[in-house]
Motif scaffolding. Structure first.
Motif, PDB file in Angstrom:
ATOM      1  N   UNK A   1      -4.240   7.230   5.362  1.00  0.00           N
ATOM      2  CA  UNK A   1      -4.503   6.856   4.019  1.00  0.00           C
ATOM      3  C   UNK A   1      -3.733   5.939   3.174  1.00  0.00           C
ATOM      4  N   UNK A   2      -2.667   5.663   3.243  1.00  0.00           N
ATOM      5  CA  UNK A   2      -1.799   4.292   2.692  1.00  0.00           C
ATOM      6  C   UNK A   2      -2.392   3.311   3.096  1.00  0.00           C
ATOM      7  N   UNK A   3      -2.239   3.392   4.518  1.00  0.00           N
ATOM      8  CA  UNK A   3      -2.511   1.910   5.217  1.00  0.00           C
ATOM      9  C   UNK A   3      -3.977   1.376   4.761  1.00  0.00           C
ATOM     10  N   UNK A   4      -5.027   2.298   4.586  1.00  0.00           N
ATOM     11  CA  UNK A   4      -6.261   1.930   4.087  1.00  0.00           C
ATOM     12  C   UNK A   4      -6.201   1.203   2.736  1.00  0.00           C
ATOM     13  N   UNK A   5      -5.163   1.911   1.908  1.00  0.00           N
ATOM     14  CA  UNK A   5      -5.298   1.343   0.524  1.00  0.00           C
ATOM     15  C   UNK A   5      -4.357   0.120   0.452  1.00  0.00           C
ATOM     16  N   UNK A   6      -3.236  -0.146   1.312  1.00  0.00           N
ATOM     17  CA  UNK A   6      -2.545  -1.385   1.282  1.00  0.00           C
ATOM     18  C   UNK A   6      -3.377  -2.341   1.885  1.00  0.00           C
ATOM     19  N   UNK A   7      -4.356  -2.166   2.991  1.00  0.00           N
ATOM     20  CA  UNK A   7      -5.091  -3.261   3.601  1.00  0.00           C
ATOM     21  C   UNK A   7      -5.913  -3.658   2.668  1.00  0.00           C
ATOM     22  N   UNK A   8      -6.558  -2.786   2.026  1.00  0.00           N
ATOM     23  CA  UNK A   8      -7.577  -3.309   0.991  1.00  0.00           C
ATOM     24  C   UNK A   8      -7.073  -3.976  -0.122  1.00  0.00           C
ATOM     25  N   UNK A   9      -6.033  -3.611  -0.495  1.00  0.00           N
ATOM     26  CA  UNK A   9      -5.348  -4.429  -1.719  1.00  0.00           C
ATOM     27  C   UNK A   9      -4.751  -5.379  -1.397  1.00  0.00           C
ATOM     28  N   UNK A  10      -4.038  -5.607  -0.517  1.00  0.00           N
ATOM     29  CA  UNK A  10      -3.155  -6.773   0.035  1.00  0.00           C
ATOM     30  C   UNK A  10      -3.087  -7.433   1.302  1.00  0.00           C
ATOM     31  N   UNK A  11      -3.799  -6.741   2.297  1.00  0.00           N
ATOM     32  CA  UNK A  11      -3.891  -7.146   3.625  1.00  0.00           C
ATOM     33  C   UNK A  11      -2.845  -6.671   4.536  1.00  0.00           C
ATOM     34  N   UNK A  12      -2.052  -5.683   4.139  1.00  0.00           N
ATOM     35  CA  UNK A  12      -0.804  -5.371   4.796  1.00  0.00           C
ATOM     36  C   UNK A  12      -0.796  -3.981   5.129  1.00  0.00           C
ATOM     37  N   UNK A  13      -0.350  -3.623   6.119  1.00  0.00           N
ATOM     38  CA  UNK A  13       0.031  -2.169   6.531  1.00  0.00           C
ATOM     39  C   UNK A  13       1.285  -1.597   5.804  1.00  0.00           C
ATOM     40  N   UNK A  14       1.245  -0.323   5.790  1.00  0.00           N
ATOM     41  CA  UNK A  14       2.504   0.275   5.265  1.00  0.00           C
ATOM     42  C   UNK A  14       3.808   0.015   5.893  1.00  0.00           C
ATOM     43  N   UNK A  15       3.769  -0.381   7.165  1.00  0.00           N
ATOM     44  CA  UNK A  15       4.608  -0.820   8.018  1.00  0.00           C
ATOM     45  C   UNK A  15       5.420  -2.298   7.437  1.00  0.00           C
ATOM     46  N   UNK A  16       4.330  -2.898   7.311  1.00  0.00           N
ATOM     47  CA  UNK A  16       4.477  -4.247   6.795  1.00  0.00           C
ATOM     48  C   UNK A  16       5.275  -4.339   5.362  1.00  0.00           C
ATOM     49  N   UNK A  17       4.571  -3.284   4.688  1.00  0.00           N
ATOM     50  CA  UNK A  17       5.023  -3.071   3.283  1.00  0.00           C
ATOM     51  C   UNK A  17       6.473  -2.892   3.407  1.00  0.00           C
ATOM     52  N   UNK A  18       7.023  -1.810   4.172  1.00  0.00           N
ATOM     53  CA  UNK A  18       8.275  -1.594   4.128  1.00  0.00           C
ATOM     54  C   UNK A  18       9.386  -2.660   4.633  1.00  0.00           C
ATOM     55  N   UNK A  19       8.688  -3.657   5.468  1.00  0.00           N
ATOM     56  CA  UNK A  19       9.484  -4.698   5.930  1.00  0.00           C
ATOM     57  C   UNK A  19       9.618  -5.713   4.860  1.00  0.00           C
ATOM     58  N   UNK A  20       8.428  -5.980   3.997  1.00  0.00           N
ATOM     59  CA  UNK A  20       8.711  -6.767   2.891  1.00  0.00           C
ATOM     60  C   UNK A  20       9.511  -6.504   1.783  1.00  0.00           C
ATOM     61  N   UNK A  21       9.587  -4.995   1.437  1.00  0.00           N
ATOM     62  CA  UNK A  21      10.383  -4.374   0.507  1.00  0.00           C
ATOM     63  C   UNK A  21      11.928  -4.762   1.166  1.00  0.00           C
ATOM     64  N   UNK A  22      12.109  -4.417   2.035  1.00  0.00           N
ATOM     65  CA  UNK A  22      13.386  -4.773   2.858  1.00  0.00           C
ATOM     66  C   UNK A  22      13.860  -6.340   2.651  1.00  0.00           C
ATOM     67  N   UNK A  23      12.989  -7.069   3.035  1.00  0.00           N
ATOM     68  CA  UNK A  23      13.212  -8.387   3.082  1.00  0.00           C
ATOM     69  C   UNK A  23      13.362  -9.074   1.572  1.00  0.00           C
ATOM     70  N   UNK A  24      12.571  -8.349   0.728  1.00  0.00           N
ATOM     71  CA  UNK A  24      12.768  -8.698  -0.699  1.00  0.00           C
ATOM     72  C   UNK A  24      14.241  -8.517  -1.311  1.00  0.00           C
TER      73      UNK A  24
END
Length: 141
Positions: A22-45
Motif C-alpha cells: 500500500x505504501x509503495x503504491x502511494x510513494x510511486x504515484x506521488x514521487x516515483x519511488x518505492x518505500x525502500x528507496x524512500x528509506x534510503x533517501x531519508x538516510x542519505x539526507x
C-alpha cells in the motif's frame, strides 16, 4: 479471554507485506519511488554516508544497496562524490531532485500514518510503534 495468537510472526509478515504494498503504491504515484528507496533517501539526507554505511543503516546487503543507489543516481535523486579518506568509497548526497521527491511523498506518508492512527487508535499506534521499534532493534535468536 481468548489465547494470544500463536502465529504472531506470520501475522507480522502479512501485515508488513500489505503495508509495504500500500505504501509503495502511494510513494510511486506521488514521487516515483518505492518505500525502500524512500528509506534510503531519508538516510542519505542525514549526510556523509557511504554505500557500506547505508547498507548497514538499512539492514541490507551491500550488493542490494549498490543496485538501489545506482537506480537513485540514474534518476538524479542522489549524487556520489569521492570519499575524502577512502579511495574506493564514495559519499552519497541528496540532490535537489531527491529533496523534491521527499517533499512530494511527505503528504502521502502523513496520510498513511493518519490512517494507521485511525485503525489502531492513539494508544494502540504508540504501543505498536514502540513494539515494532523493539523488534527492529532486536538482534534475533
Amino acid at each position: 479471554m481468548p489465547e494470544p495468537d500463536q502465529r504472531l510472526f506470520f501475522l507480522l509478515q502479512q501485515a508488513a507485506h500489505r503495508l509495504r504494498v500500500a505504501a509503495d503504491r502511494r510513494c510511486l504515484a506521488a514521487a516515483g519511488i518505492t518505500t525502500a528507496q524512500l528509506g534510503a533517501l531519508f538516510a542519505v539526507r542525514e549526510g556523509g554516508l557511504t554505500q557500506r554505511e547505508l547498507a548497514a543503516r538499512l539492514g541490507q546487503r551491500e550488493s542490494a544497496v549498490t543496485a538501489m543507489v545506482t537506480r537513485l543516481a540514474d534518476a538524479g535523486l542522489v549524487g556520489r562524490s569521492a570519499h575524502p579518506h577512502e579511495h574506493r568509497a564514495v559519499v552519497l548526497e541528496l540532490t535537489a531532485a531527491g529533496e523534491e521527491a521527499l517533499d512530494r511523498v511527505a503528504p502521502e506518508i502523513e496520510e498513511f500514518n493518519a490512517q494507521l492512527h485511525a485503525v489502531l487508535g492513539e494508544e494502540g499506534f504508540r504501543q505498536a510503534a514502540e513494539a515494532v521499534g523493539k523488534l527492529a532493534a532486536w538482534p534475533g535468536p
